[in-house]
Design an enzyme around this catalytic site. Structure first.
Site, PDB file in Angstrom:
ATOM      1  N   SER A   1      -1.359 -42.252 -12.605  1.00 24.74           N
ATOM      2  CA  SER A   1      -2.201 -41.306 -11.874  1.00 24.74           C
ATOM      3  C   SER A   1      -1.424 -40.707 -10.721  1.00 24.74           C
ATOM      4  O   SER A   1      -0.402 -41.233 -10.289  1.00 24.74           O
ATOM      5  CB  SER A   1      -3.456 -41.998 -11.352  1.00 24.74           C
ATOM      6  OG  SER A   1      -3.100 -42.751 -10.213  1.00 24.74           O
ATOM      7  N   LYS A   2      -1.973 -39.618 -10.235  1.00 29.88           N
ATOM      8  CA  LYS A   2      -1.337 -38.842  -9.184  1.00 29.88           C
ATOM      9  C   LYS A   2      -1.098 -39.718  -7.946  1.00 29.88           C
ATOM     10  O   LYS A   2      -0.146 -39.501  -7.203  1.00 29.88           O
ATOM     11  CB  LYS A   2      -2.264 -37.663  -8.854  1.00 29.88           C
ATOM     12  CG  LYS A   2      -1.748 -36.716  -7.831  1.00 29.88           C
ATOM     13  CD  LYS A   2      -1.435 -35.360  -8.454  1.00 29.88           C
ATOM     14  CE  LYS A   2      -0.728 -34.455  -7.470  1.00 29.88           C
ATOM     15  NZ  LYS A   2       0.583 -34.081  -7.816  1.00 29.88           N
ATOM     16  N   ARG A   3      -1.993 -40.692  -7.730  1.00 27.78           N
ATOM     17  CA  ARG A   3      -1.860 -41.514  -6.533  1.00 27.78           C
ATOM     18  C   ARG A   3      -0.537 -42.277  -6.491  1.00 27.78           C
ATOM     19  O   ARG A   3       0.018 -42.505  -5.434  1.00 27.78           O
ATOM     20  CB  ARG A   3      -3.029 -42.497  -6.433  1.00 27.78           C
ATOM     21  CG  ARG A   3      -4.025 -42.072  -5.370  1.00 27.78           C
ATOM     22  CD  ARG A   3      -5.268 -42.919  -5.419  1.00 27.78           C
ATOM     23  NE  ARG A   3      -5.953 -42.741  -6.693  1.00 27.78           N
ATOM     24  CZ  ARG A   3      -6.414 -43.732  -7.431  1.00 27.78           C
ATOM     25  NH1 ARG A   3      -6.252 -44.971  -7.045  1.00 27.78           N
ATOM     26  NH2 ARG A   3      -7.039 -43.489  -8.566  1.00 27.78           N
ATOM     27  N   GLN A   4      -0.064 -42.668  -7.659  1.00 27.08           N
ATOM     28  CA  GLN A   4       1.155 -43.480  -7.665  1.00 27.08           C
ATOM     29  C   GLN A   4       2.443 -42.667  -7.562  1.00 27.08           C
ATOM     30  O   GLN A   4       3.504 -43.214  -7.448  1.00 27.08           O
ATOM     31  CB  GLN A   4       1.230 -44.336  -8.926  1.00 27.08           C
ATOM     32  CG  GLN A   4       0.706 -45.721  -8.714  1.00 27.08           C
ATOM     33  CD  GLN A   4      -0.665 -45.868  -9.327  1.00 27.08           C
ATOM     34  OE1 GLN A   4      -1.287 -44.876  -9.689  1.00 27.08           O
ATOM     35  NE2 GLN A   4      -1.120 -47.078  -9.451  1.00 27.08           N
ATOM     36  N   GLY A   5       2.345 -41.384  -7.662  1.00 22.91           N
ATOM     37  CA  GLY A   5       3.573 -40.604  -7.598  1.00 22.91           C
ATOM     38  C   GLY A   5       3.361 -39.276  -8.283  1.00 22.91           C
ATOM     39  O   GLY A   5       2.227 -38.866  -8.525  1.00 22.91           O
TER      40      GLY A   5
END
Ligand code: GLU
Length: 511
Positions: free
Chosen positions: A277-281
């Protein structure tokens, strides 16, 4: 067998996701390998999720990756004149006329087609009008959840409305949707090329909306109608669409059409096995382009997210053409594919090493131009000749092009450092000075013409003899101001004779 036809069907929600690139790539490879056709179709029927410019960005990212689509709507600015081809100026995306010869198929420009098919099903009593208000549907859902039931449309309009009421509502132009009539209690089975037999109970499938109140089709209707009309033979898409597939198969059955074959690609996971997901990178292809990953490396890396050539092969590097030859849908794994950035860095560094200095310079220039240390440097430190030398030194160590110069700013800036850093082990000030003087004398005696990496290495190593550290450490620090850097011969070679002497003098002066 019919000619293979596949499609990549992204929704324009902002950017090309790395998972989207994988779907596009696998579709492309499968098409090319089988002499088939690869279609790009923009699925923009959810107007709420539509992000401006994303269609343009999608097409540009695909073009960047070299995944050209074979067919589509023929654009206004096209140089080619193909007899009888459809010639359009995209109403909804005027910008794409600049991008290529062909536009993709665009669902928002085909609304009348989906409307016609939805109405046809109503006429055949396979679908029905639903006039339920959003408030009623909300309440229904809340009640079902409170009663611990799975939220599903309760078929109110199918069960309760008379033909007169329906006609009246239609005449009054009441907001309405069209829903598919689904008979519960059937078992649906289909065979997925990657996952094998997949079974679903129709009792768990809602009377899905086909046409929304704004006249737009849902993804399910538009996708199935287009896959049928565009004669798609294989639907290759991410596993997140697997739960939708029974709805699609039901729709094919309802229309009396033969469904395509399905292949659902494994999920992309973070190294901790959570969903990528976008949160991780970064997850957009654009982000990776901006970070200086080479096209070949990204394609190679993405191809291996869920596929490899099989047992017995240790091959890790594949060009797009090699992938076309070796790719097989049957060899795609079921298990989630780990998105490992370290592996991408490694693959990218290998591709960077393979570039000629000219290629590396061409690819790197725009990255240099984004750096303050480059923009503020003296003109001679921005010349092509100088940058090519910097790159020759950095090439072996670069993981991505955005890193150019970052660890070696001393090539562009004056150096400043603490005098103690010059000291090798417990050399006295006297010894340190002598060492730097020696480097200076040696440098002065090498002519400009002989100022090559090889000569500098040979002469300096000879002069250092057994005591390498005593000569080379102070020299290296005087040139870089850093604890760590490439070897001093390479740096002196890049900096040139004058600058090397200048920095040596500076070091001697601070002692
Ligand atoms: N529009 C869907 C998406 O955004 C396509 C799913 C499919 O390939 O059917 O990924």
């Amino acid at each position: 067998m019919n000619k293979i036809r596949v499609r990549f069907a992204p929704s324009p929600t902002g950017y090309l996701h790395i998972g989207g690139l994988r779907s596009a790539l696998y579709n492309y490879l499968f098409a090319k390998k089988n002499n088939g056709t690869f279609i790009l179709r923009i699925e923009d029927t959810d107007q709420k999720r539509h992000v401006k410019k994303s269609v343009e960005n999608l097409i540009k990212s695909l073009q960047w990756a070299g995944l050209d689509y074979d067919e589509g709507t023929y654009l206004k600015n096209s140089k080619f004149q193909i007899p009888n081809s459809k010639f359009i100026e995209s109403k909804n995306y005027p910008g794409i006329a600049e991008i290529g010869e062909y536009g993709p198929y665009i669902q928002s420009e085909r609304l009348d087609i989906y409307q016609k098919y939805a109405e046809q099903l109503v006429k055949e009593e396979k679908a029905y009008y639903c006039f339920c208000t959003p408030e009623r549907l909300d309440q229904m859902r809340k009640d079902q959840i409170a009663a611990k039931q799975a939220p599903m449309y309760d078929k109110y309009c199918l069960k309760n409305l008379t033909q007169e009421e329906i006609n009246k509502n239609l005449k009054n132009n009441c907001p309405r949707t069209i829903r598919l009539k689904i008979d519960p209690g059937e078992t649906l089975e289909f065979s997925d090329i990657i996952r094998g037999a997949v079974k679903f109970e129709t009792g768990t499938i809602d009377d899905q909306v086909l046409l929304k109140s704004d006249g737009y089709p849902t993804y399910h209707l538009a996708g199935v109608v287009d896959d049928h009309l565009m004669k798609i033979t294989h639907v290759i898409r991410g596993e997140e669409w697997l739960p939708s597939t029974p709805k699609h198969i039901l729709l094919y059955q309802t229309f009396g059409w033969e469904p395509p074959k399905f292949a659902h690609l494994p999920l992309l996971l973070n190294p901790d096995r959570t969903k990528l997901s976008k949160r991780q990178g970064d997850v957009s292809v654009e982000d990776y382009i901006q970070k200086g990953y080479l096209r070949e490396a990204i394609i190679n890396f993405v191809a291996l997210l869920g596929w490899n050539p099989g047992k017995g092969s240790t091959k890790e590097f594949f060009s797009l053409n090699e992938l076309v030859k070796e790719f097989e849908l049957k060899k795609v794994h079921k298990a989630g594919a780990i998105f490992d950035l370290k592996k991408l860095d490694w693959i990218n560094s290998q591709y960077i090493k393979k570039l000629t200095i000219s290629e590396l310079y061409q690819e790197s220039l725009e990255f240099f131009k984004r750096k303050d240390f480059y923009n503020n440097a003296l003109p001679e430190k921005k010349s092509e000749e100088y940058l090519r030398k910097v790159l020759a030194v950095e090439q072996e160590r670069l993981a991505n092009l955005a890193g150019v110069g970052e660890n070696d700013r001393f090539f562009f800036e004056d150096v400043e450092y603490d005098k103690e850093l010059l000291r090798w082990k417990n050399m006295s000030d006297e010894e340190l000075k002598n060492s730097l003087e020696k480097s200076k004398n040696i440098s002065e005696n090498i002519s400009e013409a002989d100022w090559t990496k090889e000569n500098l290495e040979k002469i300096l190593l000879e002069a250092a003899g057994e005591k390498r550290g005593e000569l080379l450490w102070p020299l290296r620090v005087s040139l870089t101001g850093e604890k760590k850097s490439p070897p001093p011969f390479e740096i002196a070679w890049v900096l040139g004779k004058d600058e090397t002497l200048k920095r040596l003098k500076q070091a001697i002066d601070i002692l």
